[in-house]
Design a protein around this motif. Structure first.
Motif, mmCIF file in Angstrom:
data_model
loop_
_atom_site.group_PDB
_atom_site.id
_atom_site.type_symbol
_atom_site.label_atom_id
_atom_site.label_comp_id
_atom_site.label_asym_id
_atom_site.label_seq_id
_atom_site.Cartn_x
_atom_site.Cartn_y
_atom_site.Cartn_z
ATOM 1 N N SER A 31 0.839 -1.194 0.000
ATOM 2 C CA SER A 31 0.000 0.000 0.000
ATOM 3 C C SER A 31 0.879 1.251 0.000
ATOM 4 C CB SER A 31 -0.914 0.037 1.222
ATOM 5 O OG SER A 31 -1.894 -0.964 1.139
ATOM 6 N N PHE A 33 0.759 5.697 -0.041
ATOM 7 C CA PHE A 33 -0.045 6.867 0.295
ATOM 8 C C PHE A 33 0.690 8.135 -0.131
ATOM 9 C CE2 PHE A 33 -2.915 4.591 3.186
ATOM 10 C CZ PHE A 33 -2.180 3.445 3.404
ATOM 11 N N ILE A 95 3.139 0.942 3.465
ATOM 12 C CA ILE A 95 2.890 0.008 4.556
ATOM 13 C C ILE A 95 2.848 -1.389 3.983
ATOM 14 C CG2 ILE A 95 0.373 0.186 4.418
ATOM 15 C CD1 ILE A 95 0.288 0.053 7.479
ATOM 16 N N GLY A 97 1.135 -4.145 4.980
ATOM 17 C CA GLY A 97 -0.177 -4.744 4.820
ATOM 18 C C GLY A 97 -0.210 -6.218 5.155
ATOM 19 N N THR A 102 -0.420 -4.752 13.741
ATOM 20 C CA THR A 102 0.824 -4.254 14.332
ATOM 21 C C THR A 102 1.639 -3.429 13.338
ATOM 22 O OG1 THR A 102 2.055 -6.244 13.740
ATOM 23 C CG2 THR A 102 0.937 -6.245 15.854
ATOM 24 N N ASP A 103 1.225 -3.410 12.093
ATOM 25 C CA ASP A 103 2.004 -2.732 11.062
ATOM 26 C C ASP A 103 1.877 -1.223 11.187
ATOM 27 O OD1 ASP A 103 2.404 -3.813 7.609
ATOM 28 O OD2 ASP A 103 3.718 -2.750 8.982
ATOM 29 N N THR A 104 2.826 -0.520 10.604
ATOM 30 C CA THR A 104 2.805 0.928 10.664
ATOM 31 C C THR A 104 3.204 1.500 9.313
ATOM 32 O OG1 THR A 104 3.634 2.875 11.841
ATOM 33 C CG2 THR A 104 5.195 1.098 11.462
ATOM 34 N N GLN A 105 2.828 2.738 9.068
ATOM 35 C CA GLN A 105 3.231 3.403 7.832
ATOM 36 C C GLN A 105 4.655 3.931 7.968
ATOM 37 O OE1 GLN A 105 0.526 6.422 6.445
ATOM 38 N NE2 GLN A 105 -1.174 4.991 6.186
ATOM 39 N N PHE A 107 7.294 6.688 6.233
ATOM 40 C CA PHE A 107 7.254 7.889 5.426
ATOM 41 C C PHE A 107 8.589 8.161 4.735
ATOM 42 C CE2 PHE A 107 3.314 10.296 6.286
ATOM 43 C CZ PHE A 107 2.730 9.446 7.204
ATOM 44 N N GLY A 108 8.492 8.732 3.530
ATOM 45 C CA GLY A 108 9.667 9.235 2.867
ATOM 46 C C GLY A 108 10.057 10.594 3.414
ATOM 47 N N TYR B 36 3.640 9.444 16.079
ATOM 48 C CA TYR B 36 4.745 9.681 15.164
ATOM 49 C C TYR B 36 5.425 10.989 15.557
ATOM 50 C CZ TYR B 36 3.011 6.174 11.843
ATOM 51 O OH TYR B 36 2.617 5.006 11.239
ATOM 52 N N LEU B 44 7.721 11.766 8.725
ATOM 53 C CA LEU B 44 7.246 11.287 10.020
ATOM 54 C C LEU B 44 7.914 9.951 10.358
ATOM 55 C CD1 LEU B 44 4.947 13.284 9.012
ATOM 56 C CD2 LEU B 44 3.403 11.917 10.447
ATOM 57 N N LYS B 49 2.959 2.420 19.452
ATOM 58 C CA LYS B 49 1.584 2.082 19.069
ATOM 59 C C LYS B 49 0.898 1.352 20.205
ATOM 60 C CE LYS B 49 3.362 -2.081 16.867
ATOM 61 N NZ LYS B 49 3.839 -2.633 15.596
ATOM 62 N N ARG B 94 -5.893 4.021 13.395
ATOM 63 C CA ARG B 94 -6.035 3.176 12.223
ATOM 64 C C ARG B 94 -7.496 3.066 11.819
ATOM 65 N NH1 ARG B 94 -1.861 -1.068 12.074
ATOM 66 N NH2 ARG B 94 -1.740 -1.450 9.847
ATOM 67 N N ASN B 100 -4.885 -0.432 6.441
ATOM 68 C CA ASN B 100 -3.674 0.251 5.993
ATOM 69 C C ASN B 100 -3.802 1.768 6.041
ATOM 70 O OD1 ASN B 100 -2.474 -2.190 5.569
ATOM 71 N ND2 ASN B 100 -2.908 -2.233 3.377
ATOM 72 N N PHE B 102 -4.532 5.366 7.814
ATOM 73 C CA PHE B 102 -4.421 6.012 9.118
ATOM 74 C C PHE B 102 -5.048 7.395 9.049
ATOM 75 C CE2 PHE B 102 -0.752 3.721 11.379
ATOM 76 C CZ PHE B 102 -0.918 2.572 10.646
#
Lengths: 116, 114
Positions: A31, A33, A95, A97, A102-105, A107-108, B36, B44, B49, B94, B100, B102
């Motif tokens: 995924s 964003f 992410i 997926g 428990t997963d997190t995004q 970021f760039g 974050y 970020l 969590k 979430r 997926n 947020f």
């Protein structure tokens, strides 16, 4: 792992020009964003993809904005024509997926866009 | 719909003092909450969590967060602030229907003064 990669890091352009921002998600993440961050509006979700398919583009400001994800390792956000109010920092995040709740995004570093 | 609110735009604290950055949430089911941090000119970064289990969650850089279901809050805390903790902090929840996705709060700028 190199993390989420964005290019360019800085972009300065003139009103009316086309701008293309690029993102390479973390390998194996399914995924992706695109966010926009401004002082006035904070962090806004523009669009996101699951398995390269756009799922929700309701955050895209207007038709001047478009995003594509031709494959799992590359996405673009295009603004045509650009306007001064598009000046912002644009972030890409991905992410896995696959790790469930428990997963997190991730970021760039962002692309700082200035439209003169 | 899910959402989080960060009631303070800015928090000022002296180095060595405890810090708290507030977050409240609105979720129709079980909340899955995140913090974050964003340093200047950076993206970020995940701090910690809450998924389930202990109400006190420990994360990176000595930060912890306390989940309080009755007050629908998830405040970020640190016993002793450092100048290097100065940054922008975001609370997130979430989406319960698309895991997926947020929803982020408006951010709180933490200033730690020497």
């Amino acid at each position: 792992d190199a993390g989420v990669i964005q290019s360019p890091r800085h972009e300065v352009t003139e009103m009316g020009q086309e701008v293309t921002l690029r993102c390479k998600p973390i390998s194996g993440h399914n995924s992706l964003f695109w966010y926009r961050q401004t002082m006035m509006r904070g962090l806004e979700l523009l669009i996101y993809f699951n398995n390269n398919v756009p799922i929700d583009d309701s955050g895209m400001p207007e038709d001047r904005f478009s995003a594509k994800m031709p494959n799992a390792s590359f996405s673009t956000l295009k603004i045509q024509p650009s306007e001064p109010r598009d000046s912002a920092v644009y972030f890409c995040a991905s992410i896995s997926g696959l790790a469930g709740l428990t997963d997190t995004q991730y970021f760039g570093p962002g692309t700082r866009l200035t439209v003169l | 719909a899910q959402s989080v609110a960060q009631p303070e735009d800015q928090v000022n604290v002296a180095e060595g003092n405890p810090l708290t950055v507030k977050c409240t949430y609105s979720v129709s089911g079980n909340p899955y909450l995140f913090w974050y941090v964003q340093y200047p000119n950076r993206g970020l970064q995940f701090l910690l969590k809450y998924i389930t289990g202990d109400n006190l969650v420990k994360g990176s850089y000595g930060f912890e967060a306390e989940f309080n279901k009755s007050q629908t809050s998830f405040h970020l805390k640190k016993p002793s602030a450092l100048v290097s903790d100065s940054a922008l902090y975001f609370c997130a929840v979430r989406d319960l229907y698309n895991f997926n996705k947020f929803y982020f709060g408006s951010g709180t700028k933490l200033n730690v003064k020497p």
